[in-house]
Scaffold this motif. Structure first.
Motif, mmCIF file in Angstrom:
data_model
loop_
_atom_site.group_PDB
_atom_site.id
_atom_site.type_symbol
_atom_site.label_atom_id
_atom_site.label_comp_id
_atom_site.label_asym_id
_atom_site.label_seq_id
_atom_site.Cartn_x
_atom_site.Cartn_y
_atom_site.Cartn_z
ATOM 1 N N ARG A 53 -6.870 6.102 -6.366
ATOM 2 C CA ARG A 53 -5.748 5.202 -7.032
ATOM 3 C C ARG A 53 -5.019 4.237 -6.330
ATOM 4 N NH1 ARG A 53 -4.256 9.738 -11.379
ATOM 5 N NH2 ARG A 53 -5.921 9.605 -12.931
ATOM 6 N N ASN A 54 -5.002 4.596 -4.908
ATOM 7 C CA ASN A 54 -3.976 3.743 -4.132
ATOM 8 C C ASN A 54 -4.914 3.354 -2.985
ATOM 9 O OD1 ASN A 54 -1.091 4.149 -5.309
ATOM 10 N ND2 ASN A 54 -2.181 6.360 -5.260
ATOM 11 N N PRO A 55 -5.835 2.495 -3.195
ATOM 12 C CA PRO A 55 -6.445 1.843 -2.006
ATOM 13 C C PRO A 55 -5.676 0.676 -1.138
ATOM 14 C CG PRO A 55 -7.219 0.595 -4.202
ATOM 15 C CD PRO A 55 -6.320 1.854 -4.419
ATOM 16 N N TYR A 56 -6.017 0.766 0.071
ATOM 17 C CA TYR A 56 -5.197 -0.017 1.016
ATOM 18 C C TYR A 56 -5.691 -1.625 0.802
ATOM 19 C CZ TYR A 56 -3.242 -2.181 5.166
ATOM 20 O OH TYR A 56 -2.632 -3.095 6.112
ATOM 21 N N ASN A 57 -5.102 -2.496 0.313
ATOM 22 C CA ASN A 57 -5.462 -3.787 0.197
ATOM 23 C C ASN A 57 -6.840 -4.070 -0.625
ATOM 24 O OD1 ASN A 57 -3.102 -4.950 1.149
ATOM 25 N ND2 ASN A 57 -4.077 -5.023 3.256
ATOM 26 N N GLY A 58 -6.919 -3.324 -1.434
ATOM 27 C CA GLY A 58 -8.061 -3.029 -2.325
ATOM 28 C C GLY A 58 -9.495 -2.608 -1.808
#
Length: 139
Positions: A41-46
């Motif tokens: 749920r918390n990807p880095y920059n998509g």
């Protein structure tokens, strides 16, 4: 991590390392599932291949260590009740496993340090078991 937790729980049970079994089956496996969901749920920059690192504030650090102390205290007596082999290292393993799981869930960069500390404790724990088994074999 979930599959590893199940296998490690089985191996730990056969050596009376009930703390390891309880920790990995009752805490690490469920936390690995929750951490996976948090990371997805918390990807880095998509970018789903990387996770956005979370900063833990000083109040949460205090909460984390207080919670860890409570978990350690409670598990010491649970492990003692079950006559867990090598009680102190097993209790320390619970402590470091909890810290690692908590930091993983919170996406802290320090999760790896907690897992490395846990690995050192596990190495000591299993070397001690090896020495005990070797002594029994020599008798």
């Amino acid at each position: 991590m979930v599959v590893f937790s199940i296998l490690y729980g089985i191996i730990s049970y056969t050596f009376s390392y009930y703390g390891e079994m309880i920790t990995y089956l009752g805490m690490t496996a469920p936390m690995a599932i929750v951490a996976l969901l948090s990371w997805l749920r918390n990807p880095y920059n998509g970018n789903r291949a990387e996770v956005k690192v979370n900063s833990i504030k000083s109040q949460e650090v205090i909460f984390m260590f207080l919670l860890t102390a409570v978990i350690t205290f409670v598990f010491y007596f649970i492990l003692k009740f079950f006559h867990t082999a090598n009680l102190i290292p097993s209790t320390l393993s619970v402590t470091t496993s909890f810290l690692a799981a908590y930091l993983t869930f919170r996406r802290s960069a320090y999760f790896a340090l907690a897992y490395a500390t846990n690995d050192i404790i596990l190495i000591v724990l299993w070397i001690y078991q090896l020495v005990q088994d070797a002594k029994k074999a020599m008798e």
